[in-house]
Design a protein around this motif. Sequence first.
Motif, PDB file in Angstrom:
ATOM      1  N   LYS A  84       5.902   9.566   5.372  1.00 43.83           N
ATOM      2  CA  LYS A  84       6.639  10.784   5.056  1.00 43.83           C
ATOM      3  C   LYS A  84       5.672  11.952   5.177  1.00 43.83           C
ATOM      4  CE  LYS A  84       9.806   8.585   1.849  1.00 43.83           C
ATOM      5  NZ  LYS A  84      10.248   8.492   0.456  1.00 43.83           N
ATOM      6  N   LEU A  85       6.043  12.946   5.959  1.00 42.37           N
ATOM      7  CA  LEU A  85       5.173  14.093   6.213  1.00 42.37           C
ATOM      8  C   LEU A  85       5.570  15.256   5.316  1.00 42.37           C
ATOM      9  CD1 LEU A  85       5.236  13.868  10.101  1.00 42.37           C
ATOM     10  CD2 LEU A  85       3.509  12.962   8.557  1.00 42.37           C
ATOM     11  N   ASN A  86       4.616  15.752   4.533  1.00 46.81           N
ATOM     12  CA  ASN A  86       4.820  16.902   3.664  1.00 46.81           C
ATOM     13  C   ASN A  86       3.873  18.016   4.099  1.00 46.81           C
ATOM     14  OD1 ASN A  86       6.637  15.393   1.986  1.00 46.81           O
ATOM     15  ND2 ASN A  86       4.852  14.409   1.096  1.00 46.81           N
ATOM     16  N   GLU A  87       3.969  19.168   3.462  1.00 42.97           N
ATOM     17  CA  GLU A  87       3.135  20.296   3.872  1.00 42.97           C
ATOM     18  C   GLU A  87       1.648  20.035   3.643  1.00 42.97           C
ATOM     19  OE1 GLU A  87       2.619  25.100   3.182  1.00 42.97           O
ATOM     20  OE2 GLU A  87       4.031  24.008   1.934  1.00 42.97           O
ATOM     21  N   PHE A  88       1.275  19.520   2.476  1.00 43.26           N
ATOM     22  CA  PHE A  88      -0.124  19.324   2.140  1.00 43.26           C
ATOM     23  C   PHE A  88      -0.558  17.865   2.125  1.00 43.26           C
ATOM     24  CE2 PHE A  88       0.531  23.589   0.484  1.00 43.26           C
ATOM     25  CZ  PHE A  88      -0.625  24.228   0.885  1.00 43.26           C
ATOM     26  N   ASP A  89       0.350  16.925   2.325  1.00 34.52           N
ATOM     27  CA  ASP A  89      -0.045  15.521   2.329  1.00 34.52           C
ATOM     28  C   ASP A  89       0.869  14.696   3.221  1.00 34.52           C
ATOM     29  OD1 ASP A  89       2.279  14.497   0.894  1.00 34.52           O
ATOM     30  OD2 ASP A  89       1.380  15.232  -0.944  1.00 34.52           O
ATOM     31  N   ILE A  90       0.396  13.506   3.500  1.00 35.41           N
ATOM     32  CA  ILE A  90       1.170  12.504   4.227  1.00 35.41           C
ATOM     33  C   ILE A  90       1.262  11.303   3.302  1.00 35.41           C
ATOM     34  CG2 ILE A  90       1.246  10.988   6.238  1.00 35.41           C
ATOM     35  CD1 ILE A  90      -0.469  13.072   7.700  1.00 35.41           C
ATOM     36  N   GLU A  91       2.486  10.911   2.952  1.00 41.05           N
ATOM     37  CA  GLU A  91       2.689   9.756   2.091  1.00 41.05           C
ATOM     38  C   GLU A  91       2.865   8.529   2.973  1.00 41.05           C
ATOM     39  OE1 GLU A  91       5.774  10.251  -0.888  1.00 41.05           O
ATOM     40  OE2 GLU A  91       5.503  12.419  -0.762  1.00 41.05           O
ATOM     41  N   VAL A  92       2.062   7.504   2.694  1.00 41.67           N
ATOM     42  CA  VAL A  92       2.082   6.290   3.502  1.00 41.67           C
ATOM     43  C   VAL A  92       2.299   5.092   2.599  1.00 41.67           C
ATOM     44  CG1 VAL A  92       0.806   4.883   5.148  1.00 41.67           C
ATOM     45  CG2 VAL A  92       0.461   7.350   5.114  1.00 41.67           C
ATOM     46  N   ASP A  93       3.162   4.185   3.044  1.00 38.81           N
ATOM     47  CA  ASP A  93       3.383   2.915   2.355  1.00 38.81           C
ATOM     48  C   ASP A  93       3.151   1.807   3.377  1.00 38.81           C
ATOM     49  OD1 ASP A  93       4.091   0.856   0.703  1.00 38.81           O
ATOM     50  OD2 ASP A  93       6.199   1.423   0.520  1.00 38.81           O
ATOM     51  N   GLU A  94       2.066   1.066   3.188  1.00 35.58           N
ATOM     52  CA  GLU A  94       1.719  -0.029   4.089  1.00 35.58           C
ATOM     53  C   GLU A  94       1.720  -1.322   3.290  1.00 35.58           C
ATOM     54  OE1 GLU A  94      -1.500   0.389   6.915  1.00 35.58           O
ATOM     55  OE2 GLU A  94      -1.689   2.491   6.367  1.00 35.58           O
ATOM     56  N   LYS A  95       2.286  -2.348   3.865  1.00 32.36           N
ATOM     57  CA  LYS A  95       2.339  -3.641   3.182  1.00 32.36           C
ATOM     58  C   LYS A  95       0.988  -4.354   3.236  1.00 32.36           C
ATOM     59  CE  LYS A  95       6.625  -2.939   2.404  1.00 32.36           C
ATOM     60  NZ  LYS A  95       6.854  -1.972   1.383  1.00 32.36           N
ATOM     61  N   SER A  96       0.222  -4.102   4.272  1.00 30.65           N
ATOM     62  CA  SER A  96      -1.099  -4.720   4.373  1.00 30.65           C
ATOM     63  C   SER A  96      -2.157  -3.730   3.882  1.00 30.65           C
ATOM     64  CB  SER A  96      -1.381  -5.102   5.827  1.00 30.65           C
ATOM     65  OG  SER A  96      -1.480  -3.940   6.620  1.00 30.65           O
ATOM     66  N   GLY A  97      -3.371  -4.175   3.773  1.00 29.77           N
ATOM     67  CA  GLY A  97      -4.442  -3.303   3.303  1.00 29.77           C
ATOM     68  C   GLY A  97      -5.254  -2.707   4.440  1.00 29.77           C
TER      69      GLY A  97
END
Length: 117
Positions: A84-97
């Motif tokens: 998810k792209l926001n103005e000041f950050d990018i939110e990432v959800d990854e199942k692996s490390g």
Amino acid sequence: MKYKIVYLKENFQDIASTYPSLIEMLYSSQQNSYDTKQVELLFKPLGQSKEKLLKMIQERDDYHYFHGVHQLNNPITDENVTIKLNEFDIEVDEKSGNHVIFDIMRTFSKNFYMIMA
């Protein structure tokens, strides 16, 4: 694993290298004008970097987009990466490390930092 990617302004690099946990403490959710001003002073909006990232991931065969959520779905390993792209950050959800998206962003600049969500 959920994390956020932020871009720290140049003049705060020395502090961040000395106190790496400070970045996570200073980047807070913007619930009032004080929090918003703090984020604006310390972190840079991700405009051009988001465009570079989008260009790279949109070329992939496993890329999907739906209602503001970008996804990479690897059919071989059955792993999903949600972005998810926001103005000041990018939110990432990854199942692996693996931190695939963070590794891509670090190729653009050393000023990108990962904050665990």
